[in-house]
Design a protein around this motif. Structure first.
Motif, PDB file in Angstrom:
ATOM      1  N   ASN A  17       0.766  -1.138  -0.042  1.00 55.14           N
ATOM      2  CA  ASN A  17      -0.032   0.123  -0.119  1.00 55.14           C
ATOM      3  C   ASN A  17       0.578   1.274   0.120  1.00 55.14           C
ATOM      4  OD1 ASN A  17      -2.653  -0.748  -0.201  1.00 55.14           O
ATOM      5  ND2 ASN A  17      -2.695  -1.413   1.958  1.00 55.14           N
ATOM      6  N   ASP A  18       1.931   1.104   0.593  1.00 57.90           N
ATOM      7  CA  ASP A  18       2.826   2.532   0.683  1.00 57.90           C
ATOM      8  C   ASP A  18       3.713   2.675  -0.517  1.00 57.90           C
ATOM      9  OD1 ASP A  18       4.812   0.554   1.439  1.00 57.90           O
ATOM     10  OD2 ASP A  18       5.084   1.304   3.389  1.00 57.90           O
ATOM     11  N   GLY A  19       3.957   1.484  -1.429  1.00 60.33           N
ATOM     12  CA  GLY A  19       4.708   1.512  -2.385  1.00 60.33           C
ATOM     13  C   GLY A  19       5.886   1.196  -2.356  1.00 60.33           C
ATOM     14  N   SER A  20       6.500   0.743  -1.139  1.00 61.62           N
ATOM     15  CA  SER A  20       7.891   0.376  -0.842  1.00 61.62           C
ATOM     16  C   SER A  20       8.196  -0.886  -1.097  1.00 61.62           C
ATOM     17  CB  SER A  20       8.065   0.850   0.586  1.00 61.62           C
ATOM     18  OG  SER A  20       7.328  -0.071   1.475  1.00 61.62           O
ATOM     19  N   LYS A  21       7.410  -1.761  -1.201  1.00 60.44           N
ATOM     20  CA  LYS A  21       7.596  -3.318  -1.457  1.00 60.44           C
ATOM     21  C   LYS A  21       6.838  -3.664  -2.707  1.00 60.44           C
ATOM     22  CE  LYS A  21       8.504  -3.991   3.500  1.00 60.44           C
ATOM     23  NZ  LYS A  21       7.879  -4.756   4.737  1.00 60.44           N
ATOM     24  N   THR A  22       7.346  -4.610  -3.520  1.00 60.17           N
ATOM     25  CA  THR A  22       6.942  -5.319  -4.560  1.00 60.17           C
ATOM     26  C   THR A  22       7.037  -6.810  -4.382  1.00 60.17           C
ATOM     27  OG1 THR A  22       8.454  -5.123  -6.256  1.00 60.17           O
ATOM     28  CG2 THR A  22       6.865  -3.342  -6.204  1.00 60.17           C
ATOM     29  N   VAL A  23       6.183  -7.755  -4.698  1.00 59.30           N
ATOM     30  CA  VAL A  23       6.524  -9.223  -4.876  1.00 59.30           C
ATOM     31  C   VAL A  23       6.008  -9.733  -6.140  1.00 59.30           C
ATOM     32  CG1 VAL A  23       6.022 -11.320  -3.730  1.00 59.30           C
ATOM     33  CG2 VAL A  23       6.272  -9.228  -2.212  1.00 59.30           C
ATOM     34  N   ASP A  24       6.872 -10.745  -6.566  1.00 58.87           N
ATOM     35  CA  ASP A  24       6.530 -11.286  -8.021  1.00 58.87           C
ATOM     36  C   ASP A  24       5.839 -12.584  -7.583  1.00 58.87           C
ATOM     37  OD1 ASP A  24       6.429 -12.811 -10.367  1.00 58.87           O
ATOM     38  OD2 ASP A  24       8.480 -12.264 -10.929  1.00 58.87           O
ATOM     39  N   LEU A  25       4.555 -12.639  -7.973  1.00 53.53           N
ATOM     40  CA  LEU A  25       3.708 -13.707  -7.335  1.00 53.53           C
ATOM     41  C   LEU A  25       3.634 -15.014  -8.410  1.00 53.53           C
ATOM     42  CD1 LEU A  25       0.785 -11.839  -6.008  1.00 53.53           C
ATOM     43  CD2 LEU A  25       2.357 -12.904  -4.532  1.00 53.53           C
ATOM     44  N   ARG A  26       4.303 -14.961  -9.492  1.00 53.84           N
ATOM     45  CA  ARG A  26       3.892 -15.941 -10.629  1.00 53.84           C
ATOM     46  C   ARG A  26       4.193 -17.313 -10.126  1.00 53.84           C
ATOM     47  NH1 ARG A  26       8.004 -13.877 -15.384  1.00 53.84           N
ATOM     48  NH2 ARG A  26       9.105 -13.217 -13.394  1.00 53.84           N
ATOM     49  N   LEU A  27       5.301 -17.561  -9.258  1.00 53.92           N
ATOM     50  CA  LEU A  27       5.487 -19.126  -9.007  1.00 53.92           C
ATOM     51  C   LEU A  27       4.466 -19.546  -7.816  1.00 53.92           C
ATOM     52  CD1 LEU A  27       9.624 -19.171  -8.969  1.00 53.92           C
ATOM     53  CD2 LEU A  27       7.811 -19.807 -10.625  1.00 53.92           C
ATOM     54  N   GLY A  28       3.898 -18.358  -7.225  1.00 56.98           N
ATOM     55  CA  GLY A  28       2.973 -18.822  -6.197  1.00 56.98           C
ATOM     56  C   GLY A  28       1.605 -18.958  -6.541  1.00 56.98           C
ATOM     57  N   VAL A  29       1.236 -18.402  -7.808  1.00 56.46           N
ATOM     58  CA  VAL A  29      -0.228 -18.630  -8.144  1.00 56.46           C
ATOM     59  C   VAL A  29      -0.451 -19.884  -8.763  1.00 56.46           C
ATOM     60  CG1 VAL A  29      -1.942 -17.720  -9.639  1.00 56.46           C
ATOM     61  CG2 VAL A  29      -0.432 -16.205  -8.615  1.00 56.46           C
ATOM     62  N   VAL A  30      -1.446 -20.540  -8.061  1.00 60.24           N
ATOM     63  CA  VAL A  30      -1.984 -21.915  -8.348  1.00 60.24           C
ATOM     64  C   VAL A  30      -3.423 -21.758  -9.043  1.00 60.24           C
ATOM     65  CG1 VAL A  30      -0.919 -23.314  -6.392  1.00 60.24           C
ATOM     66  CG2 VAL A  30      -3.364 -22.462  -6.122  1.00 60.24           C
ATOM     67  N   ALA A  31      -4.073 -20.650  -9.026  1.00 59.34           N
ATOM     68  CA  ALA A  31      -5.326 -20.603  -9.651  1.00 59.34           C
ATOM     69  C   ALA A  31      -5.525 -19.132 -10.141  1.00 59.34           C
ATOM     70  CB  ALA A  31      -6.414 -21.307  -9.188  1.00 59.34           C
ATOM     71  N   PHE A  32      -6.043 -18.661 -11.042  1.00 54.80           N
ATOM     72  CA  PHE A  32      -6.346 -17.278 -11.472  1.00 54.80           C
ATOM     73  C   PHE A  32      -7.695 -17.511 -12.430  1.00 54.80           C
ATOM     74  CE2 PHE A  32      -6.257 -13.536 -14.303  1.00 54.80           C
ATOM     75  CZ  PHE A  32      -6.433 -12.537 -13.241  1.00 54.80           C
ATOM     76  N   ARG A  33      -8.657 -16.699 -11.976  1.00 54.76           N
ATOM     77  CA  ARG A  33     -10.067 -16.593 -12.626  1.00 54.76           C
ATOM     78  C   ARG A  33     -10.477 -15.077 -12.909  1.00 54.76           C
ATOM     79  NH1 ARG A  33     -13.215 -21.178  -8.919  1.00 54.76           N
ATOM     80  NH2 ARG A  33     -11.841 -23.038  -9.321  1.00 54.76           N
ATOM     81  N   TYR A  34     -10.591 -14.803 -13.822  1.00 55.17           N
ATOM     82  CA  TYR A  34     -11.182 -13.611 -14.436  1.00 55.17           C
ATOM     83  C   TYR A  34     -12.643 -13.447 -14.696  1.00 55.17           C
ATOM     84  CZ  TYR A  34     -11.662  -9.491 -17.547  1.00 55.17           C
ATOM     85  OH  TYR A  34     -12.239  -8.573 -18.161  1.00 55.17           O
ATOM     86  N   TYR A  35     -13.304 -12.629 -14.463  1.00 55.20           N
ATOM     87  CA  TYR A  35     -14.745 -12.388 -14.535  1.00 55.20           C
ATOM     88  C   TYR A  35     -15.259 -11.147 -15.309  1.00 55.20           C
ATOM     89  CZ  TYR A  35     -14.759 -16.127 -10.797  1.00 55.20           C
ATOM     90  OH  TYR A  35     -14.149 -17.068 -10.243  1.00 55.20           O
TER      91      TYR A  35
END
Length: 432
Positions: A17-35
């Motif tokens: 939220n404060d813009g100080s940190k970013t994380v790459d989630l690609r290896l941790g995402v097991v499912a993604f659904r778009y509606y």
């Protein structure tokens, strides 16, 4: 390679939220659904993430899990870019900052030892802006509804809306309502330049839309997506597996009693004018679907009215099954004592009532290989075989449908698109 195979996560980066940190989630995402949904003013998405800890530096410089180290509180910004297989275009919410999605809630949190699992519900930026905005101004009655829609989008949602021009004008006061609430309300009152009343306000991956039902059908019938075909197993090899209907179910094939309660076939309208104290009955108060059978643009043949008669031999189209009364919008917009009508509410109200109800004559849910070219509001052609010795398509189920709801589902094994389809009439070909 089939579009049904698993996709590639090219970018999934979450920012604190404060813009100080970013994380790459690609290896941790097991499912993604778009509606997407014609009845939803905003797109949504759901992401399931697994993390083993030691990912984000915490306050004491020790690495912590994503949930505690980022930390996750809601409102975090996520850039997402997914590359499906086949010829599908990117599902891209990363190329432009204004397209980034935002975390609306964190749920289903499971923590076991050094492992955590959680689900992130995502929404567009405008969904958050909508909750912090109120429309406070007065819109004059000589302003077209389409112009009011553009103004609300620009001034309050800070975005552009793809708007079909309306022929009718309507004045109203914002009354500190949220922009989405007003835009959905205006959709039910809007009438296109040519055609019958009835609009949808919704969002797709390409932006916000304020579209006439007639225009969506007319454009879709001329150039439908597909065709998608269902094959009974076992069957000969499918020529194009990407356009195979993997599964389907029929949720509704007309609901006569519900249509009667809603007044789809025939209804009685009366309007009270508070300036004169008189009820008016346009066309003697009677509305019949027969009045519009040659004026509507349909996904199939002309609308069918069940040939049911009452004891006196009167057909459903001549026998009002719903009584509706309304108050005329008079004297509420102009200063001083005014009896000038604000729009033609009762005329458009009965048109819209018929149009919305008729559109949900049939409902079908299908699952197909991933196709990110599709969006809600598209018209697609579906072919279903006859259940008989005679070959060919089933004329009751096959034909053109509009996509009412859509979800693109990605996981480690396969990529699928699920859709809820609707249509207003039977027949394999539209009448646009």
């Amino acid at each position: 390679m089939s579009a049904r195979d698993s996709a590639e996560y090219q970018e999934i980066i979450i920012e604190s939220n404060d813009g100080s940190k970013t994380v790459d989630l690609r290896l941790g995402v097991v499912a993604f659904r778009y509606y997407e949904d014609l009845f939803s003013p905003t797109i949504t998405a759901k992401m399931i993430v697994v993390n083993t800890g030691g990912t984000v530096p915490g306050k004491d410089d020790k690495f912590e899990s994503i949930y505690s180290g980022l930390p996750l509180r809601g409102g975090e910004r996520i850039s997402i870019k997914v590359k499906p297989n086949g010829s599908n275009p990117l599902l891209d919410f990363a190329s432009k900052v204004e397209d980034y999605l935002y975390v609306s809630s964190i749920n289903n949190i499971i923590r076991e030892g050094q492992r955590e699992l959680f689900a992130l519900d995502l929404v567009s930026r405008e969904a958050i802006t909508n909750e912090t905005s109120r429309v406070h101004e007065k819109f004059p009655r000589d302003l077209r509804i389409s112009d009011s829609v553009k103004k609300i989008g620009k001034d309050y949602l800070k975005t552009d809306i793809d708007v079909d021009t309306t022929q009718n004008q309507y004045g109203f006061i914002g009354n500190l309502k949220r922009p989405f609430n007003l835009l959905v309300w205006l959709a039910s009152k809007a009438v296109p330049d040519s055609g019958i009343a009835g609009f949808f306000f919704y969002q797709t991956k390409s932006g916000f839309k304020f579209k006439s039902i007639d225009n969506l059908i007319s454009n879709g019938v001329k150039d439908p997506k597909g065709p998608y075909t269902y094959y009974e197993a076992p069957k000969d090899p499918v020529e194009n597996d990407d356009f195979k209907i993997l599964s389907y179910s029929i949720e509704r094939n007309n609901d006569l009693l519900k249509k009667l309660r809603l007044g789809t076939y025939s209804s009685f309208f009366a309007e009270f004018n508070p300036a004169t104290g008189v009820f008016t009955l346009p066309q003697n108060g009677k509305f019949s679907l027969n009045d519009y059978t040659n004026k509507t643009i349909n996904l199939g043949d002309e609308p069918e009215i069940p040939k049911v008669l009452n004891d006196a031999g009167i057909a459903l189209s001549d026998m009002p099954s719903r009584i509706i009364s309304s108050v005329a919008s008079v004297g509420t917009i102009d200063s001083g004592a005014s009896t000038y009508p604000n729009g033609s509410g009762i005329l458009y109200q009965r048109q819209a009532l018929m149009r919305y109800n008729l559109l949900f004559m049939q409902q079908l849910v299908i699952t197909v290989p991933m196709n990110t070219k599709l969006v809600v509001g598209d018209v697609i052609r579906c072919n279903f075989p006859r259940i008989s010795a005679t070959k060919g398509n089933d004329p009751e189920k096959s034909g053109l449908y509009m996509i009412k709801e859509l979800s693109h589902n990605f996981n480690s094994r396969e990529s699928l698109t699920c859709m809820k389809l609707i249509r207003d009439t039977y027949g394999e070909f539209g009448n646009a």
